[in-house]
Motif scaffolding. Structure first.
Motif, PDB file in Angstrom:
ATOM      1  N   PHE A 149       5.469  33.588  48.404  1.00  0.00           N
ATOM      2  CA  PHE A 149       5.512  34.992  48.021  1.00  0.00           C
ATOM      3  C   PHE A 149       4.165  35.399  47.438  1.00  0.00           C
ATOM      4  O   PHE A 149       3.287  34.562  47.202  1.00  0.00           O
ATOM      5  CB  PHE A 149       6.640  35.251  47.005  1.00  0.00           C
ATOM      6  N   VAL A 150       4.013  36.693  47.198  1.00  0.00           N
ATOM      7  CA  VAL A 150       2.795  37.241  46.600  1.00  0.00           C
ATOM      8  C   VAL A 150       3.108  37.668  45.169  1.00  0.00           C
ATOM      9  O   VAL A 150       4.128  38.316  44.929  1.00  0.00           O
ATOM     10  CB  VAL A 150       2.275  38.443  47.414  1.00  0.00           C
ATOM     11  N   ASP A 167      -3.414  39.659  43.200  1.00  0.00           N
ATOM     12  CA  ASP A 167      -2.395  39.335  44.213  1.00  0.00           C
ATOM     13  C   ASP A 167      -2.754  38.038  44.926  1.00  0.00           C
ATOM     14  O   ASP A 167      -3.710  38.000  45.714  1.00  0.00           O
ATOM     15  CB  ASP A 167      -2.279  40.479  45.227  1.00  0.00           C
ATOM     16  N   GLU A 168      -2.013  36.990  44.641  1.00  0.00           N
ATOM     17  CA  GLU A 168      -2.267  35.668  45.216  1.00  0.00           C
ATOM     18  C   GLU A 168      -0.976  35.142  45.851  1.00  0.00           C
ATOM     19  O   GLU A 168       0.121  35.623  45.574  1.00  0.00           O
ATOM     20  CB  GLU A 168      -2.724  34.681  44.129  1.00  0.00           C
ATOM     21  N   ILE A 169      -1.129  34.102  46.678  1.00  0.00           N
ATOM     22  CA  ILE A 169       0.019  33.458  47.299  1.00  0.00           C
ATOM     23  C   ILE A 169       0.559  32.376  46.367  1.00  0.00           C
ATOM     24  O   ILE A 169      -0.190  31.560  45.839  1.00  0.00           O
ATOM     25  CB  ILE A 169      -0.363  32.823  48.654  1.00  0.00           C
ATOM     26  N   TYR A 170       1.872  32.375  46.185  1.00  0.00           N
ATOM     27  CA  TYR A 170       2.574  31.364  45.387  1.00  0.00           C
ATOM     28  C   TYR A 170       3.714  30.798  46.238  1.00  0.00           C
ATOM     29  O   TYR A 170       4.089  31.366  47.260  1.00  0.00           O
ATOM     30  CB  TYR A 170       3.170  31.966  44.106  1.00  0.00           C
ATOM     31  N   ASP A 221      -4.542  38.554  48.524  1.00  0.00           N
ATOM     32  CA  ASP A 221      -3.915  37.794  49.613  1.00  0.00           C
ATOM     33  C   ASP A 221      -2.479  38.291  49.786  1.00  0.00           C
ATOM     34  O   ASP A 221      -1.761  38.469  48.798  1.00  0.00           O
ATOM     35  CB  ASP A 221      -3.910  36.295  49.305  1.00  0.00           C
ATOM     36  N   TYR A 222      -2.075  38.472  51.046  1.00  0.00           N
ATOM     37  CA  TYR A 222      -0.761  39.070  51.304  1.00  0.00           C
ATOM     38  C   TYR A 222      -0.031  38.364  52.446  1.00  0.00           C
ATOM     39  O   TYR A 222      -0.601  37.587  53.201  1.00  0.00           O
ATOM     40  CB  TYR A 222      -0.912  40.548  51.690  1.00  0.00           C
ATOM     41  N   MET A 223       1.225  38.737  52.609  1.00  0.00           N
ATOM     42  CA  MET A 223       2.061  38.407  53.772  1.00  0.00           C
ATOM     43  C   MET A 223       2.042  36.929  54.156  1.00  0.00           C
ATOM     44  O   MET A 223       1.632  36.571  55.262  1.00  0.00           O
ATOM     45  CB  MET A 223       1.650  39.270  54.977  1.00  0.00           C
TER      46      MET A 223
END
Length: 436
Positions: free
Chosen positions: A177-178, A185-188, A207-209
């Motif tokens: 998720f973001v 906004d980072e990926i986790y 970072d998204y999607m």
């Protein structure tokens, strides 16, 4: 959800290997379980685990593992835990001599036992599953773990129960998720139940999607590096990143079920319009699938890999709809009907359902289209913004983002709209994607 009837055969020899040799006669036996859709859940007994020795660490571990395993079992929608007070009606469990008649008398169909001990500072857990009616040992597993790995032990044991019934394991899967919890906004990623959130990307770029590969080793995502929305692949075990497509604006990546191809939306074509492309991840060759002046986006593969659902506003008037095409881009047909705003299709791993987002009177809700019956069911109804559905590997649950609590957070819900759970609470969290 699945074929009306199926039969699972479990070779006991393989299942019991982790617990040492078994008599030859038992090794040749098979346990056959029949499950039909719509049947009541299977009654399962999970008595207190036996602790070997007087180690306080083992005592605490037994409680933690059993609690996590109980929570997993309740989430399955396949098994139903017997009420705890039922165990008081029969003799206490002796793991060396299972009194099957006792467990049958309190209506247990399956019995799960556990023994816990401490060995050289590590916790050792032996879990066994029995079929009560046939009085047979089905499967046993031994796990060793540090204290911070006890929940994983429980999740692995719960996955054994699912595999026993021909289901895909879900309790050791992850949700990407973001989040902006650390300021950007980072990926986790996190466990299926929201535990163990872990940061995956570390930069000052948005970072998204995120989208998982089928082997759960790689996450595809969009990153605005250099001011442009490019597609990247990150191997979460090696920490390496590879640029996939950086020409134009690129987003909505989706791995094919075999992990060999990546569908995505891009404006890389000369027209500068958003269309759907597919990359062969071995040859890196890119093929354009859609050639429409409308915006085409949000590709979602069918479980067979032969079709792709996507969103398009080719009907014009700002009315995006869900369409399906063959994986080569041909045979395009409309799948959604009614309403004037449908988006974000997510094809269920069980084939017959597509979840999507529909806007009605400025409210965004999650709906599910049954492809066999064309019936549509509404999963969320809270006058809020519910978006980005993604299915669990077994097709019984969905994860999605919602501002139900006032801030955007991630929730799960069962396929019939029940059992709503909130998974996140730090910062704002969105765009979840469940491994499949």
């Amino acid at each position: 959800m699945r074929d009306p009837k199926y039969v699972i055969a479990i070779p006991i020899l393989l299942a019991a290997a982790a617990l040492g040799p078994v008599p030859a006669a038992r090794a040749q036996q098979e346990v056959v379980l029949k499950i039909s859709e719509g049947m009541p859940m299977i009654p399962l007994a999970l008595p207190e685990f036996v602790v070997r020795g007087s180690s306080p660490a083992a005592q605490a571990a037994a409680q933690e593992i059993r609690q996590a395993l109980s929570d997993d079992i309740k989430y399955t929608r396949i098994f139903q835990l017997l009420p705890k007070e039922y165990y008081g009606y029969i003799r206490p469990l002796d793991p060396d001599k299972i009194m099957f008649k006792d467990w049958d008398s309190i209506q247990a169909r399956l019995l799960v036992t556990g023994e816990v001990r401490e060995d050289a500072g590590r916790i050792v857990f032996d879990g066994k599953i029995y079929d009560v009616k046939s009085e047979r040992f089905i499967v046993g597993k031994r796990y060793q773990a540090e204290k911070n790995g006890l929940r994983l032990v429980a999740h692995k044991m719960a996955d054994e129960l699912l595999k026993l019934h021909g289901e895909k394991p879900i309790f050791t899967t992850k949700i990407a998720f973001v989040s902006n919890r650390d300021g950007n906004d980072e990926i986790y990623m996190m466990d299926y139940d929201g535990a163990n959130p872990t940061r995956v990307t570390f930069n000052k770029i948005k970072d998204y999607m995120p989208a998982w590969s089928p082997d759960q080793r790689t996450i595809a995502f969009t990153s605005y590096r250099g001011g442009n929305a490019g597609l990247y692949l990150r191997n979460i075990y090696e920490g390496t990143e590879t640029a996939v497509s950086t020409k134009g604006t690129n987003y909505s990546a989706a791995f094919s079920p075999d992990g060999k191809k990546l569908a995505f939306c891009s404006t890389m074509a000369e027209e500068g319009n958003a269309d759907i492309f597919v990359m062969d991840l071995e040859t890196k060759k890119i093929k354009r699938l859609t050639y429409n002046a409308a915006i085409e986006t949000a590709p979602s593969w069918s479980p067979t890999g032969r079709e792709i659902a996507f969103t398009t506003d080719r009907l014009g008037q700002g009315s995006p709809q869900i369409y399906i095409m063959d994986a080569e881009g041909s045979n395009v047909r409309k799948a959604s009907f009614g309403g004037n705003y449908h988006d974000a299709p997510a094809w269920a791993p069980t084939s017959e359902r597509i979840a999507f987002v529909s806007r009605v009177d400025s409210t965004f809700d999650i709906y599910v289209l049954n492809l066999r019956t064309n019936q549509i069911s509404k999963l969320t109804e809270n006058n809020m913004r519910n978006e980005s559905p993604s299915w669990s590997p077994d097709g019984r649950h969905l994860v999605f983002a919602s501002n139900l609590s006032g801030s955007v957070q991630i929730y799960t819900v069962d396929y019939d709209g029940t059992n709503l759970r909130r998974l996140t609470d730090r910062g704002e969290n969105k765009l979840p994607n469940w491994t499949n």
